[in-house]
Scaffold this motif. Structure first.
Motif, PDB file in Angstrom:
ATOM      1  N   PRO A  32       0.795  -1.226   0.000  1.00  0.00           N
ATOM      2  CA  PRO A  32       0.000   0.000   0.000  1.00  0.00           C
ATOM      3  C   PRO A  32       0.831   1.281   0.000  1.00  0.00           C
ATOM      4  O   PRO A  32       0.437   2.276  -0.604  1.00  0.00           O
ATOM      5  N   ARG A  33       1.988   1.254   0.663  1.00  0.00           N
ATOM      6  CA  ARG A  33       2.831   2.450   0.686  1.00  0.00           C
ATOM      7  C   ARG A  33       3.341   2.778  -0.724  1.00  0.00           C
ATOM      8  O   ARG A  33       3.336   3.939  -1.152  1.00  0.00           O
ATOM      9  N   GLU A  34       3.777   1.743  -1.441  1.00  0.00           N
ATOM     10  CA  GLU A  34       4.240   1.949  -2.820  1.00  0.00           C
ATOM     11  C   GLU A  34       3.075   2.375  -3.709  1.00  0.00           C
ATOM     12  O   GLU A  34       3.226   3.242  -4.574  1.00  0.00           O
ATOM     13  N   ALA A  35       1.905   1.764  -3.500  1.00  0.00           N
ATOM     14  CA  ALA A  35       0.729   2.138  -4.278  1.00  0.00           C
ATOM     15  C   ALA A  35       0.375   3.605  -4.060  1.00  0.00           C
ATOM     16  O   ALA A  35       0.021   4.331  -4.998  1.00  0.00           O
ATOM     17  N   HIS A  36       0.484   4.045  -2.825  1.00  0.00           N
ATOM     18  CA  HIS A  36       0.186   5.437  -2.500  1.00  0.00           C
ATOM     19  C   HIS A  36       1.156   6.387  -3.184  1.00  0.00           C
ATOM     20  O   HIS A  36       0.761   7.451  -3.681  1.00  0.00           O
ATOM     21  N   GLU A  37       2.423   6.012  -3.252  1.00  0.00           N
ATOM     22  CA  GLU A  37       3.415   6.857  -3.915  1.00  0.00           C
ATOM     23  C   GLU A  37       3.114   6.967  -5.410  1.00  0.00           C
ATOM     24  O   GLU A  37       3.222   8.054  -6.003  1.00  0.00           O
ATOM     25  N   ARG A  38       2.725   5.861  -6.029  1.00  0.00           N
ATOM     26  CA  ARG A  38       2.371   5.908  -7.456  1.00  0.00           C
ATOM     27  C   ARG A  38       1.143   6.772  -7.675  1.00  0.00           C
ATOM     28  O   ARG A  38       1.047   7.516  -8.655  1.00  0.00           O
ATOM     29  N   TRP A  39       0.180   6.653  -6.767  1.00  0.00           N
ATOM     30  CA  TRP A  39      -1.024   7.485  -6.853  1.00  0.00           C
ATOM     31  C   TRP A  39      -0.670   8.966  -6.748  1.00  0.00           C
ATOM     32  O   TRP A  39      -1.160   9.779  -7.534  1.00  0.00           O
ATOM     33  N   ASP A  72       0.516   6.462   6.129  1.00  0.00           N
ATOM     34  CA  ASP A  72       0.426   5.893   7.478  1.00  0.00           C
ATOM     35  C   ASP A  72      -0.498   4.676   7.398  1.00  0.00           C
ATOM     36  O   ASP A  72      -1.710   4.826   7.209  1.00  0.00           O
ATOM     37  N   PRO A  73       0.038   3.457   7.543  1.00  0.00           N
ATOM     38  CA  PRO A  73      -0.769   2.243   7.376  1.00  0.00           C
ATOM     39  C   PRO A  73      -1.888   2.095   8.399  1.00  0.00           C
ATOM     40  O   PRO A  73      -2.804   1.296   8.200  1.00  0.00           O
ATOM     41  N   ARG A  74      -1.865   2.847   9.471  1.00  0.00           N
ATOM     42  CA  ARG A  74      -2.909   2.742  10.493  1.00  0.00           C
ATOM     43  C   ARG A  74      -4.260   3.258   9.995  1.00  0.00           C
ATOM     44  O   ARG A  74      -5.287   3.002  10.638  1.00  0.00           O
ATOM     45  N   TRP A  75      -4.261   3.940   8.849  1.00  0.00           N
ATOM     46  CA  TRP A  75      -5.493   4.519   8.334  1.00  0.00           C
ATOM     47  C   TRP A  75      -6.060   3.707   7.162  1.00  0.00           C
ATOM     48  O   TRP A  75      -6.939   4.189   6.450  1.00  0.00           O
ATOM     49  N   VAL A 169     -11.027   0.914   2.348  1.00  0.00           N
ATOM     50  CA  VAL A 169     -11.117   2.331   2.714  1.00  0.00           C
ATOM     51  C   VAL A 169      -9.762   2.732   3.273  1.00  0.00           C
ATOM     52  O   VAL A 169      -9.424   2.397   4.407  1.00  0.00           O
ATOM     53  N   ASP A 170      -8.980   3.414   2.467  1.00  0.00           N
ATOM     54  CA  ASP A 170      -7.653   3.859   2.875  1.00  0.00           C
ATOM     55  C   ASP A 170      -7.671   5.379   2.883  1.00  0.00           C
ATOM     56  O   ASP A 170      -7.679   6.023   1.838  1.00  0.00           O
ATOM     57  N   LEU A 171      -7.686   5.946   4.075  1.00  0.00           N
ATOM     58  CA  LEU A 171      -7.824   7.396   4.184  1.00  0.00           C
ATOM     59  C   LEU A 171      -6.588   8.145   3.703  1.00  0.00           C
ATOM     60  O   LEU A 171      -6.639   9.355   3.496  1.00  0.00           O
ATOM     61  N   ASN A 172      -5.487   7.427   3.501  1.00  0.00           N
ATOM     62  CA  ASN A 172      -4.303   8.048   2.899  1.00  0.00           C
ATOM     63  C   ASN A 172      -4.575   8.495   1.461  1.00  0.00           C
ATOM     64  O   ASN A 172      -3.841   9.312   0.915  1.00  0.00           O
ATOM     65  N   PHE A 173      -5.626   7.934   0.842  1.00  0.00           N
ATOM     66  CA  PHE A 173      -5.969   8.262  -0.539  1.00  0.00           C
ATOM     67  C   PHE A 173      -7.086   9.305  -0.627  1.00  0.00           C
ATOM     68  O   PHE A 173      -7.589   9.563  -1.719  1.00  0.00           O
ATOM     69  N   ALA A 174      -7.492   9.890   0.500  1.00  0.00           N
ATOM     70  CA  ALA A 174      -8.500  10.948   0.460  1.00  0.00           C
ATOM     71  C   ALA A 174      -7.974  12.109  -0.383  1.00  0.00           C
ATOM     72  O   ALA A 174      -6.815  12.516  -0.235  1.00  0.00           O
ATOM     73  N   TYR A 175      -8.809  12.629  -1.258  1.00  0.00           N
ATOM     74  CA  TYR A 175      -8.340  13.685  -2.158  1.00  0.00           C
ATOM     75  C   TYR A 175      -9.367  14.803  -2.266  1.00  0.00           C
ATOM     76  O   TYR A 175     -10.563  14.620  -2.011  1.00  0.00           O
ATOM     77  N   ASN A 176      -8.892  15.968  -2.647  1.00  0.00           N
ATOM     78  CA  ASN A 176      -9.747  17.141  -2.748  1.00  0.00           C
ATOM     79  C   ASN A 176     -10.569  17.124  -4.033  1.00  0.00           C
ATOM     80  O   ASN A 176     -10.055  16.761  -5.096  1.00  0.00           O
ATOM     81  N   PRO A 177     -11.821  17.551  -3.965  1.00  0.00           N
ATOM     82  CA  PRO A 177     -12.601  17.703  -5.194  1.00  0.00           C
ATOM     83  C   PRO A 177     -12.073  18.867  -6.019  1.00  0.00           C
ATOM     84  O   PRO A 177     -11.322  19.718  -5.520  1.00  0.00           O
ATOM     85  N   SER A 178     -12.460  18.907  -7.274  1.00  0.00           N
ATOM     86  CA  SER A 178     -11.940  19.929  -8.191  1.00  0.00           C
ATOM     87  C   SER A 178     -12.249  21.349  -7.732  1.00  0.00           C
ATOM     88  O   SER A 178     -11.471  22.279  -7.983  1.00  0.00           O
ATOM     89  N   CYS A 179     -13.377  21.538  -7.032  1.00  0.00           N
ATOM     90  CA  CYS A 179     -13.746  22.886  -6.596  1.00  0.00           C
ATOM     91  C   CYS A 179     -12.793  23.440  -5.548  1.00  0.00           C
ATOM     92  O   CYS A 179     -12.807  24.641  -5.258  1.00  0.00           O
ATOM     93  N   VAL A 202      -4.174  12.414   7.298  1.00  0.00           N
ATOM     94  CA  VAL A 202      -3.538  11.786   6.140  1.00  0.00           C
ATOM     95  C   VAL A 202      -4.334  12.107   4.877  1.00  0.00           C
ATOM     96  O   VAL A 202      -5.438  12.634   4.929  1.00  0.00           O
ATOM     97  N   GLY A 203      -3.746  11.738   3.732  1.00  0.00           N
ATOM     98  CA  GLY A 203      -4.373  12.051   2.465  1.00  0.00           C
ATOM     99  C   GLY A 203      -3.960  13.420   1.968  1.00  0.00           C
ATOM    100  O   GLY A 203      -2.987  14.019   2.453  1.00  0.00           O
ATOM    101  N   GLU A 204      -4.712  13.924   1.006  1.00  0.00           N
ATOM    102  CA  GLU A 204      -4.405  15.236   0.439  1.00  0.00           C
ATOM    103  C   GLU A 204      -4.860  16.331   1.394  1.00  0.00           C
ATOM    104  O   GLU A 204      -5.996  16.327   1.875  1.00  0.00           O
TER     105      GLU A 204
END
Length: 209
Positions: A32-39, A72-75, A169-179, A202-204
């Protein structure tokens, strides 16, 4: 349709295609850490160079990457979709009219709380899980309108188990909407069942918070 409108439509379609491809690559990475970096790298590239990027022209000039917290893998969790009372909300857009969402369940996220799971009840379908946490709007925190955890109709999907009814559900991948970047965009924001008091660092993040 004008030539400019056609170009915009094609750019948006290509953005969607690349986003789907990015999440497919992310799901294929075991770590997941590597996946997050690619994301993170993939989103930075799209935001910086793609014609459909929501970044304003002035912001693109000095863009050095999105503000994303270290992994952070805890999320990270795989959670069952639990039963919830039927509910519905509609989001008004400038181009598509009222976009309806239906609640199909809820997630109990450790250290966060309950989050409603929504289905886009119109063309394309899709699962939608937004989040507005306790850091929303705070200095150095998260976007005041909330972030997206999952938006499968636009490709943002981390996987799960269909038979067991679970979602990753990985909250490290939370991202902002376009607005969050261009106020001309109309984005559905977190309804009451997706607003929590817990702080999710965590996340964006949001430089303008």
């Amino acid at each position: 349709m004008t030539v400019d409108a056609a170009r915009t439509a094609l750019a948006t379609a290509d953005w969607r295609r690349r986003t789907f491809a990015l999440y497919e690559e992310v799901r294929a990475v075991a770590d997941p850490r590597e996946a997050h970096e690619r994301w993170r790298e993939g989103r930075d590239a799209l935001m910086a160079r793609h014609p459909a990027s929501p970044l304003l022209e002035d912001d693109r000039a000095g863009f050095a990457g999105l503000a994303v917290a270290a992994y952070d893998p805890r999320w990270r969790f795989e959670l069952p979709i639990l039963a919830a009372e039927p509910a519905r909300f509609e989001f008004a857009t400038g181009t598509d009219g009222l976009v309806p969402f239906e609640r199909i369940g809820r997630l109990e996220v450790p250290a966060v709380g309950s989050l409603d799971v929504w289905r886009l009840a119109s063309y394309g379908g899709g699962i939608f899980v937004p989040l507005r946490d306790g850091l929303a709007g705070a200095p150095g925190g998260t976007y005041g309108g909330g972030r997206y955890l999952l938006d499968t109709v636009k490709g943002a999907h981390l996987g799960g188990d269909r038979e067991r009814g679970t979602l990753v559900v990985d909250l490290n991948f939370a991202y902002n909407p376009s607005c969050a970047y261009d106020p001309a965009w109309a984005c559905p924001l977190a309804p009451a069942g997706n607003v929590v008091a817990a702080e999710v660092p965590v996340g964006e993040l949001h430089a303008g918070a």
